[in-house]
Design a protein around this motif. Sequence first.
Motif, PDB file in Angstrom:
ATOM      1  N   ASN A  21       0.987  -1.211   0.192  1.00 53.20           N
ATOM      2  CA  ASN A  21      -0.410   0.195   0.597  1.00 53.20           C
ATOM      3  C   ASN A  21       0.347   1.512   0.190  1.00 53.20           C
ATOM      4  N   LYS A  22       0.338   2.604   0.149  1.00 50.46           N
ATOM      5  CA  LYS A  22       1.124   3.668  -0.088  1.00 50.46           C
ATOM      6  C   LYS A  22       2.123   3.950   1.118  1.00 50.46           C
ATOM      7  N   GLU A  23       1.969   2.927   2.823  1.00 48.86           N
ATOM      8  CA  GLU A  23       2.343   3.323   3.402  1.00 48.86           C
ATOM      9  C   GLU A  23       3.587   2.394   3.622  1.00 48.86           C
ATOM     10  N   THR A  24       3.835   1.659   2.792  1.00 49.14           N
ATOM     11  CA  THR A  24       4.906   0.312   2.774  1.00 49.14           C
ATOM     12  C   THR A  24       5.554   0.801   1.097  1.00 49.14           C
ATOM     13  N   GLU A  48       6.998   1.176  14.217  1.00 49.31           N
ATOM     14  CA  GLU A  48       7.090   1.980  15.249  1.00 49.31           C
ATOM     15  C   GLU A  48       5.692   2.981  15.503  1.00 49.31           C
ATOM     16  N   LYS A  49       5.622   3.251  14.519  1.00 48.64           N
ATOM     17  CA  LYS A  49       4.870   4.151  13.938  1.00 48.64           C
ATOM     18  C   LYS A  49       3.381   3.433  14.606  1.00 48.64           C
ATOM     19  N   GLY A  50       3.492   2.082  14.677  1.00 46.38           N
ATOM     20  CA  GLY A  50       1.804   1.206  15.301  1.00 46.38           C
ATOM     21  C   GLY A  50       1.978   0.876  13.794  1.00 46.38           C
ATOM     22  N   ASN A  51       2.324  -0.023  12.347  1.00 46.28           N
ATOM     23  CA  ASN A  51       2.023  -0.935  11.642  1.00 46.28           C
ATOM     24  C   ASN A  51       1.930  -2.046  11.755  1.00 46.28           C
ATOM     25  N   THR A  52       1.058  -3.040  12.747  1.00 38.29           N
ATOM     26  CA  THR A  52       1.225  -4.502  12.746  1.00 38.29           C
ATOM     27  C   THR A  52       0.186  -5.206  11.606  1.00 38.29           C
ATOM     28  N   ASP A  53       0.172  -4.667  10.600  1.00 43.07           N
ATOM     29  CA  ASP A  53       0.095  -5.468   9.353  1.00 43.07           C
ATOM     30  C   ASP A  53       1.261  -6.527   8.681  1.00 43.07           C
ATOM     31  N   TYR A  55       1.054  -8.370   6.429  1.00 46.91           N
ATOM     32  CA  TYR A  55       2.032  -7.745   5.449  1.00 46.91           C
ATOM     33  C   TYR A  55       3.692  -7.523   6.034  1.00 46.91           C
ATOM     34  N   VAL A  56       3.684  -6.642   7.152  1.00 49.05           N
ATOM     35  CA  VAL A  56       4.939  -5.723   6.969  1.00 49.05           C
ATOM     36  C   VAL A  56       5.784  -6.739   7.861  1.00 49.05           C
ATOM     37  N   ALA A  57       4.891  -7.461   8.773  1.00 46.88           N
ATOM     38  CA  ALA A  57       5.726  -8.432   9.264  1.00 46.88           C
ATOM     39  C   ALA A  57       6.558  -9.677   8.291  1.00 46.88           C
ATOM     40  N   LYS A  58       5.458  -9.903   7.860  1.00 42.50           N
ATOM     41  CA  LYS A  58       6.287 -10.673   6.466  1.00 42.50           C
ATOM     42  C   LYS A  58       7.947 -10.515   6.015  1.00 42.50           C
ATOM     43  N   GLN A  59       7.062  -8.999   5.111  1.00 46.83           N
ATOM     44  CA  GLN A  59       8.409  -8.052   4.447  1.00 46.83           C
ATOM     45  C   GLN A  59       9.191  -8.308   5.241  1.00 46.83           C
ATOM     46  N   LEU A  60       9.276  -7.952   6.884  1.00 47.35           N
ATOM     47  CA  LEU A  60      10.648  -8.102   7.417  1.00 47.35           C
ATOM     48  C   LEU A  60      10.801  -9.343   7.614  1.00 47.35           C
ATOM     49  N   TRP A  76      10.128 -12.379  13.050  1.00 43.33           N
ATOM     50  CA  TRP A  76       8.902 -11.496  13.013  1.00 43.33           C
ATOM     51  C   TRP A  76       7.866 -12.293  11.449  1.00 43.33           C
ATOM     52  N   TYR A  77       8.445 -13.728  11.374  1.00 38.82           N
ATOM     53  CA  TYR A  77       7.769 -14.941  11.510  1.00 38.82           C
ATOM     54  C   TYR A  77       6.189 -15.395  11.688  1.00 38.82           C
ATOM     55  N   ALA A  78       6.819 -15.977  12.739  1.00 36.51           N
ATOM     56  CA  ALA A  78       6.043 -15.522  13.995  1.00 36.51           C
ATOM     57  C   ALA A  78       4.760 -14.863  14.114  1.00 36.51           C
ATOM     58  N   LYS A  79       4.982 -13.236  13.794  1.00 40.14           N
ATOM     59  CA  LYS A  79       4.187 -12.084  14.329  1.00 40.14           C
ATOM     60  C   LYS A  79       3.360 -12.695  13.122  1.00 40.14           C
ATOM     61  N   ALA A  80       3.941 -12.693  11.558  1.00 33.60           N
ATOM     62  CA  ALA A  80       3.281 -13.220  10.194  1.00 33.60           C
ATOM     63  C   ALA A  80       1.907 -14.522  10.136  1.00 33.60           C
TER      64      ALA A  80
END
Length: 621
Positions: A21-24, A48-53, A55-60, A76-80
């Motif tokens: 998305n635009k944010e990422t 840090e800005k509160g994004n718990t998506d 998708y972001v966890a998977k990308q990390l 991060w995979y555990a979160k994804a």
Amino acid sequence: MKKNTLLLFFVLVGCSLCAQNKETKNADKLFESYDYVEAVDGYLNLVEKGNTDAYVAKQLGDSYYYMHNTVAAEQWYAKAIQTKQDSETYYRYAQVLKSNGKYTNSDAQMKIFSALMPDDQRAKQFNKNPNYLAELVNKEKLFVVEKISVNSQRSDFGASLYGDILYFASARNESNKIYGWNNEPFLDIYQSTYNADGSYSEPIPVNELNSRFHEGPLTMTKDGNVVYFSSESFKDKLFEKDKNHKLKLGQVNLYKSIKENDKWGVVTPLPFNSKSFSMGNPSIDADGKVLYFASNMPGSFGGTDIWKVTVNNDGTFGTPENLGNKINTAGDENFPFVTDDGILYFSSNGLMGLGSFDVFSVDLNKDEEPYNLGKPVNTEKDDFAFTFNKEKNIGFLSSNRDGVDHIYSSVPICKAQIASVVKDAKTGALLENSRVVLLDANNTVLETKLSNTNGAVFYDVECQKPYSIQVFKDGYVTKSFSIAKISEGKITIDAVIDPIEVIVTETEIILNPIYFEYNKSNITKLGATELDKLVYIMSQNDKLKIYVKAHTDSRGTDEFNLDLSERRANTTVAYIVSKGILADRITGKGFGESEFKVDCQENCTEEEHALNRRSEFMIVK
């Protein structure tokens, strides 16, 4: 493995575009250009800005996976996976869990992957052999692995020995520009002299082959006149433009150089290089006729496969051929190396291994499955770029087992065999079911076996190491046999042991003379061997009581000899007691020179003196 695009290159990113998305956008752009260090910073900033998506966890998770930071990738995979993910995410998560030693958790993720992809070769292998880990851990050790001195604090890998020169790739040149994949300088090819004493000279760059781009491991023809190596397609202006992200997407390609006047000449690209796919990490066979390499070109089974291409007499090339699905999987196969006798070594994360990339071998002359080399070549981390020089009998391995890609020597363990044949000392009969214990130089028990119908026991051991065996048999005296360092091959030990009735009479236990050093009363090694016989006899008959009579020869004064024999009697008794025999079952006394075996007085020969200087073991009860 810090792999840089050059090494494992062509990793298939496989991110889910629908979750962007635009944010990422900015972090995604860095990710898709393989700038994982900066991409991680971008995604973490969103967290840090509160994004718990998810998708972001998977990308990390993917970013850390490609950077080979398995601890962070696991986090991060555990979160994804709290949100349903694609099958490859579960597979990568399983891989990093395995790399972190969490095999049970890894297997749980592999079961999810297998359910999603039941026809995938990796899933079939996993389901076929659920006990794979125990089998890998218990494999016979084939090599001694040690880190070598050429390593720097940066990535060093892909070492191959040609003649006395070791060639490898390294990121040690701090003046090179920094690569965003792993935040290290671009790679260059280096060389170091391998000396006769096993040491290495200070590495120097191979300037004729290096450029401002990445240069990876090389392979050399037997005559030393032609090299093939990996570099980037940018040097030939082979790249594709990504207008959306304003990127130039290059590939890893193969290059050739011919030696001219003891220097490497013009570097030329191979004709099947492409801007659409990569190929690298080459290995030329002993005849210089077949070039093996890794590629993700069309026709690959997975991410990267092992391929080969014919090198014609006129220097042209045939059509590249995939080595097939016995070697290649839906995962990644890379870093091929073919020996002079046709053994192919390569690394895979698709075949069942200890974690991440493992080294496998396969005999190209036979129709066989790849063989995992086991520990210590393979570990839970990335182990790759295995090469072997048969003339020097030494191999080289690259691994990030210590956190950074480094080079290790891999010396084959020299194998020998000890054959022990147990015989009766009186009759020469072969003794079946004798217990034969193998011990190392520290008297550590290595293995115990029973002799077969021919009285024989066979032990596979390492060369150039001392061993000993102990032989136990009911009705016989326990005996030890020392074995000096042996060369490769087979050594036979006749383990002749005494039946108890040979040394036990109605009145005494008959042992070989127990010698003492002049004016000393300590038990010698030979004396201990004889006394161990007495220990065994007493252990087999708990009613037997022994009286030790210690004697001296005629040399020395009466008073001196009496004291000396008393001390010898006491140490003999103490030795028997130290072996577990109760103190009330053995006593002793010194008799000095009062009871000669040979009454020769002052005219005794050395042999007669020795016969007089004895210990006797009388049966009291």
